[in-house]
Design a protein around this motif. Sequence first.
Motif, PDB file in Angstrom:
ATOM      1  N   TRP A   1      11.495   8.427 -11.887  1.00  0.00           N
ATOM      2  CA  TRP A   1      10.602   8.549 -11.455  1.00  0.00           C
ATOM      3  C   TRP A   1      10.156  10.764 -11.351  1.00  0.00           C
ATOM      4  O   TRP A   1       8.949  10.960 -10.893  1.00  0.00           O
ATOM      5  CB  TRP A   1      11.432   9.674  -9.635  1.00  0.00           C
ATOM      6  CG  TRP A   1      11.569   8.372  -9.140  1.00  0.00           C
ATOM      7  CD1 TRP A   1      12.970   7.913  -9.529  1.00  0.00           C
ATOM      8  CD2 TRP A   1      10.763   7.599  -8.365  1.00  0.00           C
ATOM      9  NE1 TRP A   1      12.490   6.382  -8.744  1.00  0.00           N
ATOM     10  CE2 TRP A   1      11.599   6.081  -7.856  1.00  0.00           C
ATOM     11  CE3 TRP A   1       9.937   8.099  -7.604  1.00  0.00           C
ATOM     12  CZ2 TRP A   1      10.979   5.751  -7.242  1.00  0.00           C
ATOM     13  CZ3 TRP A   1       9.791   6.939  -6.616  1.00  0.00           C
ATOM     14  CH2 TRP A   1       9.891   6.443  -5.961  1.00  0.00           C
ATOM     15  N   THR A   2      11.214  10.933 -12.782  1.00  0.00           N
ATOM     16  CA  THR A   2      10.376  12.543 -12.937  1.00  0.00           C
ATOM     17  C   THR A   2      10.361  12.076 -15.030  1.00  0.00           C
ATOM     18  O   THR A   2      11.789  11.950 -15.000  1.00  0.00           O
ATOM     19  CB  THR A   2      10.933  13.653 -12.775  1.00  0.00           C
ATOM     20  OG1 THR A   2      11.984  13.686 -12.849  1.00  0.00           O
ATOM     21  CG2 THR A   2      10.885  14.030 -10.439  1.00  0.00           C
ATOM     22  N   ILE A   3       9.369  13.234 -15.395  1.00  0.00           N
ATOM     23  CA  ILE A   3      10.365  13.418 -17.309  1.00  0.00           C
ATOM     24  C   ILE A   3       9.770  14.816 -17.391  1.00  0.00           C
ATOM     25  O   ILE A   3       9.207  15.539 -17.002  1.00  0.00           O
ATOM     26  CB  ILE A   3       8.892  12.793 -17.828  1.00  0.00           C
ATOM     27  CG1 ILE A   3       8.467  11.040 -17.565  1.00  0.00           C
ATOM     28  CG2 ILE A   3       9.164  13.015 -19.236  1.00  0.00           C
ATOM     29  CD1 ILE A   3       7.510  10.263 -17.759  1.00  0.00           C
ATOM     30  N   SER A   4      11.167  15.771 -17.827  1.00  0.00           N
ATOM     31  CA  SER A   4      11.106  16.525 -18.115  1.00  0.00           C
ATOM     32  C   SER A   4      11.076  17.211 -19.856  1.00  0.00           C
ATOM     33  O   SER A   4      11.692  16.212 -19.981  1.00  0.00           O
ATOM     34  CB  SER A   4      12.162  17.350 -17.246  1.00  0.00           C
ATOM     35  OG  SER A   4      13.239  17.757 -17.475  1.00  0.00           O
ATOM     36  N   PHE A   5      10.986  18.539 -20.112  1.00  0.00           N
ATOM     37  CA  PHE A   5      11.373  18.479 -21.191  1.00  0.00           C
ATOM     38  C   PHE A   5      12.365  20.065 -21.836  1.00  0.00           C
ATOM     39  O   PHE A   5      12.148  20.859 -21.405  1.00  0.00           O
ATOM     40  CB  PHE A   5       9.864  18.525 -22.235  1.00  0.00           C
ATOM     41  CG  PHE A   5      10.036  18.947 -24.066  1.00  0.00           C
ATOM     42  CD1 PHE A   5      10.137  18.063 -24.701  1.00  0.00           C
ATOM     43  CD2 PHE A   5       9.475  20.031 -24.134  1.00  0.00           C
ATOM     44  CE1 PHE A   5      10.712  18.764 -25.761  1.00  0.00           C
ATOM     45  CE2 PHE A   5       9.645  20.363 -25.132  1.00  0.00           C
ATOM     46  CZ  PHE A   5      10.351  19.676 -25.984  1.00  0.00           C
ATOM     47  N   ASP A   6      13.320  19.579 -22.299  1.00  0.00           N
ATOM     48  CA  ASP A   6      14.034  20.763 -22.573  1.00  0.00           C
ATOM     49  C   ASP A   6      13.763  21.110 -24.410  1.00  0.00           C
ATOM     50  O   ASP A   6      14.398  20.674 -24.917  1.00  0.00           O
ATOM     51  CB  ASP A   6      15.236  20.545 -22.626  1.00  0.00           C
ATOM     52  CG  ASP A   6      16.695  21.379 -22.466  1.00  0.00           C
ATOM     53  OD1 ASP A   6      16.710  22.031 -23.243  1.00  0.00           O
ATOM     54  OD2 ASP A   6      17.387  21.596 -21.612  1.00  0.00           O
ATOM     55  N   LYS A   7      13.304  22.504 -24.487  1.00  0.00           N
ATOM     56  CA  LYS A   7      12.497  23.132 -25.717  1.00  0.00           C
ATOM     57  C   LYS A   7      13.849  22.752 -26.163  1.00  0.00           C
ATOM     58  O   LYS A   7      14.091  22.926 -27.418  1.00  0.00           O
ATOM     59  CB  LYS A   7      11.662  24.118 -25.387  1.00  0.00           C
ATOM     60  CG  LYS A   7      10.977  24.900 -26.395  1.00  0.00           C
ATOM     61  CD  LYS A   7      10.466  26.160 -26.181  1.00  0.00           C
ATOM     62  CE  LYS A   7       9.376  27.286 -27.427  1.00  0.00           C
ATOM     63  NZ  LYS A   7       9.315  27.770 -26.975  1.00  0.00           N
TER      64      LYS A   7
END
Length: 72
Positions: free
Chosen positions: A29-35
Amino acid sequence: MGSKEIAALIEILTRENERGQESHVLGSWTISFDKAKGAFTFDKCENEGYCEERPSVIGVGGEVLDPGGPLF
């Protein structure tokens, strides 16, 4: 995200789409990026946090760090 990360995300999504029903990101449902981790999280929670699966985590290089899976 910079252009390198966006290109990596496109590559990951293309590869995972080709896997069909065996995809690690199907149902996200969501895509996030962890730097800090250099990884994308494909969250499978819906309806404000209701989750039946833990998220899949895939590194910028395409390595599957956590395939995700059922919580129950």
